[in-house]
Design a protein around this motif. Structure first.
Motif, mmCIF file in Angstrom:
data_model
loop_
_atom_site.group_PDB
_atom_site.id
_atom_site.type_symbol
_atom_site.label_atom_id
_atom_site.label_comp_id
_atom_site.label_asym_id
_atom_site.label_seq_id
_atom_site.Cartn_x
_atom_site.Cartn_y
_atom_site.Cartn_z
ATOM 1 N N ILE A 34 0.883 -1.165 0.000
ATOM 2 C CA ILE A 34 0.000 0.000 0.000
ATOM 3 C C ILE A 34 0.920 1.214 0.000
ATOM 4 O O ILE A 34 1.725 1.378 0.920
ATOM 5 C CB ILE A 34 -0.899 0.025 1.254
ATOM 6 C CG1 ILE A 34 -1.768 -1.217 1.330
ATOM 7 C CG2 ILE A 34 -1.751 1.297 1.274
ATOM 8 C CD1 ILE A 34 -2.497 -1.374 2.655
ATOM 9 N N PRO A 35 0.871 2.044 -1.045
ATOM 10 C CA PRO A 35 1.770 3.200 -1.095
ATOM 11 C C PRO A 35 1.660 4.045 0.176
ATOM 12 O O PRO A 35 0.555 4.332 0.639
ATOM 13 C CB PRO A 35 1.278 3.989 -2.307
ATOM 14 C CG PRO A 35 0.539 2.994 -3.146
ATOM 15 C CD PRO A 35 -0.054 2.018 -2.177
ATOM 16 N N HIS A 36 2.813 4.410 0.726
ATOM 17 C CA HIS A 36 2.788 5.124 2.000
ATOM 18 C C HIS A 36 2.392 6.586 1.863
ATOM 19 O O HIS A 36 1.820 7.164 2.764
ATOM 20 C CB HIS A 36 4.127 4.996 2.742
ATOM 21 C CG HIS A 36 5.280 5.594 2.034
ATOM 22 N ND1 HIS A 36 5.575 6.928 2.103
ATOM 23 C CD2 HIS A 36 6.217 5.030 1.227
ATOM 24 C CE1 HIS A 36 6.660 7.175 1.385
ATOM 25 N NE2 HIS A 36 7.067 6.038 0.836
ATOM 26 N N ARG A 37 2.683 7.215 0.747
ATOM 27 C CA ARG A 37 2.326 8.613 0.466
ATOM 28 C C ARG A 37 2.519 9.512 1.696
ATOM 29 O O ARG A 37 1.666 10.323 2.034
ATOM 30 C CB ARG A 37 0.905 8.714 -0.061
ATOM 31 C CG ARG A 37 0.670 7.888 -1.319
ATOM 32 C CD ARG A 37 -0.510 8.344 -2.103
ATOM 33 N NE ARG A 37 -0.928 7.405 -3.121
ATOM 34 C CZ ARG A 37 -0.304 7.191 -4.286
ATOM 35 N NH1 ARG A 37 0.779 7.863 -4.579
ATOM 36 N NH2 ARG A 37 -0.765 6.309 -5.146
ATOM 37 N N GLY A 38 3.653 9.299 2.384
ATOM 38 C CA GLY A 38 3.996 10.128 3.526
ATOM 39 C C GLY A 38 3.534 9.606 4.875
ATOM 40 O O GLY A 38 3.883 10.174 5.900
ATOM 41 N N ASP A 39 2.752 8.540 4.892
ATOM 42 C CA ASP A 39 2.276 7.967 6.153
ATOM 43 C C ASP A 39 3.404 7.140 6.773
ATOM 44 O O ASP A 39 3.783 6.100 6.236
ATOM 45 C CB ASP A 39 1.060 7.080 5.885
ATOM 46 C CG ASP A 39 0.488 6.442 7.139
ATOM 47 O OD1 ASP A 39 1.220 6.259 8.140
ATOM 48 O OD2 ASP A 39 -0.709 6.103 7.114
ATOM 49 N N PRO A 40 3.970 7.581 7.911
ATOM 50 C CA PRO A 40 5.108 6.859 8.481
ATOM 51 C C PRO A 40 4.774 5.438 8.911
ATOM 52 O O PRO A 40 5.628 4.552 8.846
ATOM 53 C CB PRO A 40 5.530 7.717 9.677
ATOM 54 C CG PRO A 40 4.393 8.625 9.952
ATOM 55 C CD PRO A 40 3.610 8.764 8.682
ATOM 56 N N HIS A 41 3.533 5.183 9.325
ATOM 57 C CA HIS A 41 3.165 3.816 9.714
ATOM 58 C C HIS A 41 3.285 2.870 8.516
ATOM 59 O O HIS A 41 3.864 1.791 8.615
ATOM 60 C CB HIS A 41 1.746 3.774 10.289
ATOM 61 C CG HIS A 41 1.290 2.386 10.600
ATOM 62 N ND1 HIS A 41 1.781 1.662 11.671
ATOM 63 C CD2 HIS A 41 0.425 1.560 9.963
ATOM 64 C CE1 HIS A 41 1.231 0.466 11.674
ATOM 65 N NE2 HIS A 41 0.399 0.382 10.646
ATOM 66 N N LEU A 42 2.742 3.282 7.368
ATOM 67 C CA LEU A 42 2.835 2.443 6.163
ATOM 68 C C LEU A 42 4.272 2.353 5.657
ATOM 69 O O LEU A 42 4.679 1.322 5.124
ATOM 70 C CB LEU A 42 1.928 2.982 5.058
ATOM 71 C CG LEU A 42 0.424 2.836 5.277
ATOM 72 C CD1 LEU A 42 -0.341 3.558 4.173
ATOM 73 C CD2 LEU A 42 0.030 1.369 5.341
ATOM 74 N N MET A 43 5.039 3.411 5.813
ATOM 75 C CA MET A 43 6.428 3.440 5.343
ATOM 76 C C MET A 43 7.279 2.400 6.058
ATOM 77 O O MET A 43 8.030 1.672 5.421
ATOM 78 C CB MET A 43 7.018 4.843 5.572
ATOM 79 C CG MET A 43 8.499 4.960 5.329
ATOM 80 S SD MET A 43 8.866 4.846 3.573
ATOM 81 C CE MET A 43 10.645 4.968 3.605
ATOM 82 N N TRP A 44 7.171 2.317 7.370
ATOM 83 C CA TRP A 44 8.085 1.493 8.154
ATOM 84 C C TRP A 44 7.505 0.148 8.578
ATOM 85 O O TRP A 44 8.197 -0.652 9.192
ATOM 86 C CB TRP A 44 8.567 2.273 9.372
ATOM 87 C CG TRP A 44 9.249 3.541 8.955
ATOM 88 C CD1 TRP A 44 8.795 4.805 9.107
ATOM 89 C CD2 TRP A 44 10.499 3.651 8.267
ATOM 90 N NE1 TRP A 44 9.683 5.700 8.554
ATOM 91 C CE2 TRP A 44 10.751 5.014 8.031
ATOM 92 C CE3 TRP A 44 11.444 2.720 7.806
ATOM 93 C CZ2 TRP A 44 11.882 5.480 7.379
ATOM 94 C CZ3 TRP A 44 12.578 3.185 7.164
ATOM 95 C CH2 TRP A 44 12.785 4.549 6.955
ATOM 96 N N TYR A 70 -5.807 7.829 -2.028
ATOM 97 C CA TYR A 70 -5.295 8.545 -0.864
ATOM 98 C C TYR A 70 -6.091 8.140 0.363
ATOM 99 O O TYR A 70 -7.308 8.033 0.317
ATOM 100 C CB TYR A 70 -5.376 10.057 -1.071
ATOM 101 C CG TYR A 70 -4.446 10.540 -2.162
ATOM 102 C CD1 TYR A 70 -3.112 10.790 -1.879
ATOM 103 C CD2 TYR A 70 -4.894 10.694 -3.453
ATOM 104 C CE1 TYR A 70 -2.241 11.214 -2.867
ATOM 105 C CE2 TYR A 70 -4.025 11.110 -4.458
ATOM 106 C CZ TYR A 70 -2.714 11.373 -4.161
ATOM 107 O OH TYR A 70 -1.857 11.771 -5.154
ATOM 108 N N ARG A 71 -5.385 7.907 1.454
ATOM 109 C CA ARG A 71 -6.030 7.565 2.714
ATOM 110 C C ARG A 71 -5.689 8.653 3.707
ATOM 111 O O ARG A 71 -4.520 8.900 3.982
ATOM 112 C CB ARG A 71 -5.515 6.209 3.228
ATOM 113 C CG ARG A 71 -5.961 5.063 2.355
ATOM 114 C CD ARG A 71 -5.210 3.789 2.720
ATOM 115 N NE ARG A 71 -5.631 2.665 1.922
ATOM 116 C CZ ARG A 71 -5.267 2.431 0.663
ATOM 117 N NH1 ARG A 71 -4.463 3.263 0.056
ATOM 118 N NH2 ARG A 71 -5.717 1.380 0.008
ATOM 119 N N TYR A 72 -6.696 9.324 4.229
ATOM 120 C CA TYR A 72 -6.465 10.409 5.174
ATOM 121 C C TYR A 72 -7.029 10.047 6.515
ATOM 122 O O TYR A 72 -7.956 9.341 6.657
ATOM 123 C CB TYR A 72 -7.099 11.711 4.681
ATOM 124 C CG TYR A 72 -6.486 12.204 3.410
ATOM 125 C CD1 TYR A 72 -5.259 12.853 3.432
ATOM 126 C CD2 TYR A 72 -7.107 12.019 2.191
ATOM 127 C CE1 TYR A 72 -4.676 13.318 2.268
ATOM 128 C CE2 TYR A 72 -6.535 12.481 1.012
ATOM 129 C CZ TYR A 72 -5.313 13.124 1.062
ATOM 130 O OH TYR A 72 -4.760 13.577 -0.093
#
Length: 72
Positions: A34-44, A70-72
């Protein structure tokens, strides 16, 4: 990210998309499922990572960039 992605590729050396099609291709990219698009939880979150070859990664990224979610 460089250190973690290299370690991930050592543990997961084959492209998961190619393996699903019966091919054994070396993975060179750690992809965010799932692309993280700046979300640190998804990134790491390692459960959001998969090993892909460059070809599969480029195809997946191009498709996601054409239809972003986009997920906000």
């Amino acid at each position: 990210w460089q250190r973690l992605s290299k370690a991930y590729l050592r543990k997961h050396p084959l492209c998961v998309k190619c393996m699903a099609r019966g091919r054994f291709t070396a993975a060179t990219v750690v992809d965010h499922i799932i692309p993280h698009r700046g979300d640190p939880h998804l990134m790491w979150d390692e459960s959001n990572w998969q090993a892909l070859c460059k070809s599969c990664h480029d195809r997946k990224t191009w498709t996601e960039d054409q239809n972003p979610v986009y997920r906000y």
